[in-house]
Write a protein that holds these residues in place. Structure first.
Motif, PDB file in Angstrom:
ATOM      1  N   GLY A  63       0.797  -1.222   0.000  1.00 59.94           N
ATOM      2  CA  GLY A  63       0.000   0.000   0.000  1.00 59.94           C
ATOM      3  C   GLY A  63       0.825   1.264   0.000  1.00 59.94           C
ATOM      4  O   GLY A  63       1.922   1.308  -0.550  1.00 59.94           O
ATOM      5  N   GLN A  64       0.301   2.303   0.649  1.00 59.27           N
ATOM      6  CA  GLN A  64       0.834   3.637   0.433  1.00 59.27           C
ATOM      7  C   GLN A  64       1.412   4.299   1.677  1.00 59.27           C
ATOM      8  O   GLN A  64       1.640   5.509   1.692  1.00 59.27           O
ATOM      9  CB  GLN A  64      -0.260   4.498  -0.199  1.00 59.27           C
ATOM     10  CG  GLN A  64      -0.767   3.804  -1.474  1.00 59.27           C
ATOM     11  CD  GLN A  64      -1.372   4.748  -2.465  1.00 59.27           C
ATOM     12  OE1 GLN A  64      -2.566   4.807  -2.601  1.00 59.27           O
ATOM     13  NE2 GLN A  64      -0.534   5.502  -3.146  1.00 59.27           N
ATOM     14  N   ILE A  65       1.655   3.511   2.711  1.00 59.56           N
ATOM     15  CA  ILE A  65       2.240   4.089   3.923  1.00 59.56           C
ATOM     16  C   ILE A  65       3.762   4.013   3.856  1.00 59.56           C
ATOM     17  O   ILE A  65       4.322   2.956   3.542  1.00 59.56           O
ATOM     18  CB  ILE A  65       1.745   3.367   5.191  1.00 59.56           C
ATOM     19  CG1 ILE A  65       0.202   3.351   5.234  1.00 59.56           C
ATOM     20  CG2 ILE A  65       2.315   4.036   6.439  1.00 59.56           C
ATOM     21  CD1 ILE A  65      -0.376   2.682   6.476  1.00 59.56           C
ATOM     22  N   ALA A  66       4.417   5.121   4.156  1.00 58.71           N
ATOM     23  CA  ALA A  66       5.888   5.157   4.208  1.00 58.71           C
ATOM     24  C   ALA A  66       6.323   4.538   5.538  1.00 58.71           C
ATOM     25  O   ALA A  66       6.691   5.222   6.485  1.00 58.71           O
ATOM     26  CB  ALA A  66       6.385   6.589   4.064  1.00 58.71           C
ATOM     27  N   LEU A  67       6.274   3.199   5.600  1.00 63.08           N
ATOM     28  CA  LEU A  67       6.457   2.492   6.873  1.00 63.08           C
ATOM     29  C   LEU A  67       7.857   2.679   7.449  1.00 63.08           C
ATOM     30  O   LEU A  67       8.034   2.861   8.650  1.00 63.08           O
ATOM     31  CB  LEU A  67       6.159   1.008   6.689  1.00 63.08           C
ATOM     32  CG  LEU A  67       4.670   0.683   6.491  1.00 63.08           C
ATOM     33  CD1 LEU A  67       4.494  -0.759   6.023  1.00 63.08           C
ATOM     34  CD2 LEU A  67       3.892   0.922   7.782  1.00 63.08           C
ATOM     35  N   ARG A  68       8.867   2.606   6.589  1.00 60.71           N
ATOM     36  CA  ARG A  68      10.230   2.719   7.109  1.00 60.71           C
ATOM     37  C   ARG A  68      10.451   4.098   7.736  1.00 60.71           C
ATOM     38  O   ARG A  68      11.101   4.216   8.775  1.00 60.71           O
ATOM     39  CB  ARG A  68      11.245   2.434   5.999  1.00 60.71           C
ATOM     40  CG  ARG A  68      12.684   2.522   6.488  1.00 60.71           C
ATOM     41  CD  ARG A  68      13.669   1.980   5.467  1.00 60.71           C
ATOM     42  NE  ARG A  68      13.676   0.530   5.437  1.00 60.71           N
ATOM     43  CZ  ARG A  68      13.383  -0.206   4.374  1.00 60.71           C
ATOM     44  NH1 ARG A  68      13.054   0.370   3.237  1.00 60.71           N
ATOM     45  NH2 ARG A  68      13.437  -1.523   4.433  1.00 60.71           N
ATOM     46  N   SER A  69       9.903   5.098   7.101  1.00 62.56           N
ATOM     47  CA  SER A  69      10.061   6.448   7.621  1.00 62.56           C
ATOM     48  C   SER A  69       9.365   6.597   8.979  1.00 62.56           C
ATOM     49  O   SER A  69       9.901   7.226   9.900  1.00 62.56           O
ATOM     50  CB  SER A  69       9.545   7.413   6.555  1.00 62.56           C
ATOM     51  OG  SER A  69       8.933   8.513   7.107  1.00 62.56           O
ATOM     52  N   LEU A  70       8.205   5.983   9.144  1.00 61.30           N
ATOM     53  CA  LEU A  70       7.535   6.005  10.450  1.00 61.30           C
ATOM     54  C   LEU A  70       8.345   5.229  11.490  1.00 61.30           C
ATOM     55  O   LEU A  70       8.489   5.654  12.629  1.00 61.30           O
ATOM     56  CB  LEU A  70       6.127   5.399  10.346  1.00 61.30           C
ATOM     57  CG  LEU A  70       5.019   6.310   9.841  1.00 61.30           C
ATOM     58  CD1 LEU A  70       3.730   5.525   9.662  1.00 61.30           C
ATOM     59  CD2 LEU A  70       4.789   7.479  10.803  1.00 61.30           C
ATOM     60  N   ARG A  71       8.884   4.083  11.086  1.00 60.92           N
ATOM     61  CA  ARG A  71       9.684   3.265  12.012  1.00 60.92           C
ATOM     62  C   ARG A  71      10.912   4.045  12.480  1.00 60.92           C
ATOM     63  O   ARG A  71      11.258   4.039  13.667  1.00 60.92           O
ATOM     64  CB  ARG A  71      10.093   1.955  11.331  1.00 60.92           C
ATOM     65  CG  ARG A  71      10.585   0.871  12.278  1.00 60.92           C
ATOM     66  CD  ARG A  71      12.100   0.886  12.450  1.00 60.92           C
ATOM     67  NE  ARG A  71      12.785   0.784  11.174  1.00 60.92           N
ATOM     68  CZ  ARG A  71      14.019   1.210  10.972  1.00 60.92           C
ATOM     69  NH1 ARG A  71      14.722   1.777  11.955  1.00 60.92           N
ATOM     70  NH2 ARG A  71      14.583   1.106   9.777  1.00 60.92           N
ATOM     71  N   ARG A  72      11.531   4.763  11.547  1.00 57.36           N
ATOM     72  CA  ARG A  72      12.702   5.561  11.930  1.00 57.36           C
ATOM     73  C   ARG A  72      12.314   6.663  12.919  1.00 57.36           C
ATOM     74  O   ARG A  72      13.047   6.954  13.858  1.00 57.36           O
ATOM     75  CB  ARG A  72      13.343   6.182  10.692  1.00 57.36           C
ATOM     76  CG  ARG A  72      14.134   5.170   9.882  1.00 57.36           C
ATOM     77  CD  ARG A  72      14.840   5.845   8.702  1.00 57.36           C
ATOM     78  NE  ARG A  72      15.649   4.873   7.981  1.00 57.36           N
ATOM     79  CZ  ARG A  72      15.758   4.825   6.651  1.00 57.36           C
ATOM     80  NH1 ARG A  72      15.114   5.709   5.890  1.00 57.36           N
ATOM     81  NH2 ARG A  72      16.512   3.907   6.081  1.00 57.36           N
ATOM     82  N   ALA A  73      11.154   7.287  12.687  1.00 51.75           N
ATOM     83  CA  ALA A  73      10.700   8.356  13.591  1.00 51.75           C
ATOM     84  C   ALA A  73      10.437   7.802  14.989  1.00 51.75           C
ATOM     85  O   ALA A  73      10.804   8.418  16.005  1.00 51.75           O
ATOM     86  CB  ALA A  73       9.441   9.016  13.029  1.00 51.75           C
ATOM     87  N   VAL A  74       9.815   6.619  15.034  1.00 53.52           N
ATOM     88  CA  VAL A  74       9.519   5.992  16.330  1.00 53.52           C
ATOM     89  C   VAL A  74      10.826   5.610  17.032  1.00 53.52           C
ATOM     90  O   VAL A  74      10.983   5.830  18.240  1.00 53.52           O
ATOM     91  CB  VAL A  74       8.587   4.773  16.115  1.00 53.52           C
ATOM     92  CG1 VAL A  74       8.510   3.909  17.351  1.00 53.52           C
ATOM     93  CG2 VAL A  74       7.194   5.241  15.691  1.00 53.52           C
TER      94      VAL A  74
END
Lengths: 291, 291
Positions: A241-252
């Motif tokens: 899909g369309q979620i930038a998952l890696r970028s969210l994981r890095r932020a977390v």
């Protein structure tokens, strides 16, 4: 060297509703076998298998319980119903303690049917947390307030953004009585960052940074189109899909979160597939799109 | 005295997609007959009937055009597609000017298919507004950036909250060249407050107050459960759902908005009903739940 041997799966957790066809022993066996570090559990299948028996099963396999799903649904305007919800949540706190779950997930509830009183519903959530938080701290259980996607505001969660969840958690924590001097403080009330629920939020990066040590859980899946006719089952596999998952994981991670990364997917098409094939895809996509 | 005679419908506008079975002459005839002050129009049926002919029809009936729906869809990562979208929006600005529409509604577009670059999509929206705003000001057209409910973030609008829309509008306005000294300034770029899209937002009251004179449009309908299988058609009639519409209307009024209140409902069940019956219900619910 397989991915399980190089430790890259140490933080991966599989929420059991991702492969609901598996029994608890099957879930634990497959996850331990794959080198996954933890499982996310639900109260109903745990009660069915037995609470103490589940705790032993998971511990003996060397797995953590990343979350117990779920408490919440605190928004009834009927005092007796509200009190019943609080009482049920006190039992959920006990369950989470017995399972040594990393947190008890709270889906706070929607606007009561027939009502337009969103503000009142939010007030009752705060009041319920004031009842629960002392019991949770006494039992060493952390309460994770989960903001749900705004499409669930009417029926499941009047808490819709991470920043809003954070304010609610901070207020609940501030209302707790002071700790005895010999106890060290960590947050008792925190938040869940579920990529599916928060990815669209223009403030999500700042909210994650603000949340810092109050992030008690991080969940991943993907936003796929078209939305399923039943939006409860609209979640997709990471990478589809369309979620930038890696970028969210890095932020977390940058916010200081070192806990488990839990895969939670409700999707009929995935539920219909062979469990081992789904687990293999979860691992592959976790490595390729999240880590 | 009927409601049309006492002036209480002066601010009511009917968006034509609420009763799509009506031709433009039918729409204008019924709305004028009911004492409604304005209509919201869509580009496609207007083009079909003829732009100049529509403008004359509406003006001769003494109605305003509260909005022209719609421009937008600025998020393509392909430069040629992005440019084509901007060009089409320049034509929409001309159409809005010819219709003397109170604003051109902008639905900015989603995350391009196959992409996870939400940030890039938002950047391209800002860049498109920088192209459009000077042309809009020259033609006396106001651009209304419409935040859409976050459930449309992937496919229709990477602008999901009112405050986010307001920041985007302010930036676009700030980039405009200074006005000649003989021209008075009013905002060229503002926002739409559509109750359906913003009701869940914990910050909506503050965002409405902040928006003040940048509120260019106020739209109403209701959030009903269960969500329709096609969420585009999930809107309900005012009073049938869970939005505190009167409270939102008061907040918008308190922010200084004196414009039309436009009813926009996409709902197959309502579309299937007799148009006159729907209009009667719209009037009754507007008086009972909004005004």
């Amino acid at each position: 060297m397989s991915s399980s041997e190089d430790g890259r799966l140490a933080r991966l957790s599989l929420n059991q509703r991702t492969i609901p066809r598996w029994t608890l022993p099957e879930l634990v066996d497959r996850c331990a076998g794959a080198g996954i570090g933890a499982v996310g559990l639900w109260r109903e299948p745990v009660a069915e298998y037995g609470l103490a028996r589940t705790a032993r099963l998971v511990r003996d396999a060397g797995l953590r319980v990343s979350s117990l799903c779920r408490g919440g649904f605190f928004t009834s305007a009927d005092p007796a119903e509200w009190k019943a919800a609080v009482d049920d949540n006190l039992r959920a706190v006990d369950d989470a303690a017995d399972l040594q779950a990393d947190c008890l997930m709270l889906v706070v509830g929607g606007v009561p049917a027939g009502s337009t009183d969103l503000v009142g519903a939010r007030t009752r959530v705060q009041e319920a947390l004031a009842e629960l938080a002392p019991a949770a701290r006494d039992r060493g259980v952390r309460l994770a307030v989960e903001p749900l996607h705004p499409m669930f505001c009417a029926d499941r969660s009047v808490i819709s953004t991470l920043r809003q969840a954070l304010r609610v958690a901070e207020l609940a924590e501030a209302d707790l009585p002071p700790l005895p001097e010999n106890r060290t403080a960590g947050p008792t009330v925190g938040v869940t960052v579920d990529a599916y629920h928060v990815w669209w939020d223009p403030d999500v990066a700042e909210a994650i940074a603000e949340a810092g040590p109050r992030i008690l859980s991080f969940q991943v899946c993907d936003w796929i189109l078209p939305l399923a006719a039943d939006v409860l089952l609209a979640r997709g596999m990471m990478g589809d899909g369309q979620i930038a998952l890696r970028s969210l994981r890095r932020a977390v991670d940058a916010a200081g979160y070192t806990g488990d990364i839990e895969v939670e997917i409700f999707n009929q098409e995935i539920w219909d597939r062979d469990g081992d094939a789904v687990l293999a895809t979860v691992v592959e996509r976790y490595l390729g799109h999240v880590l």
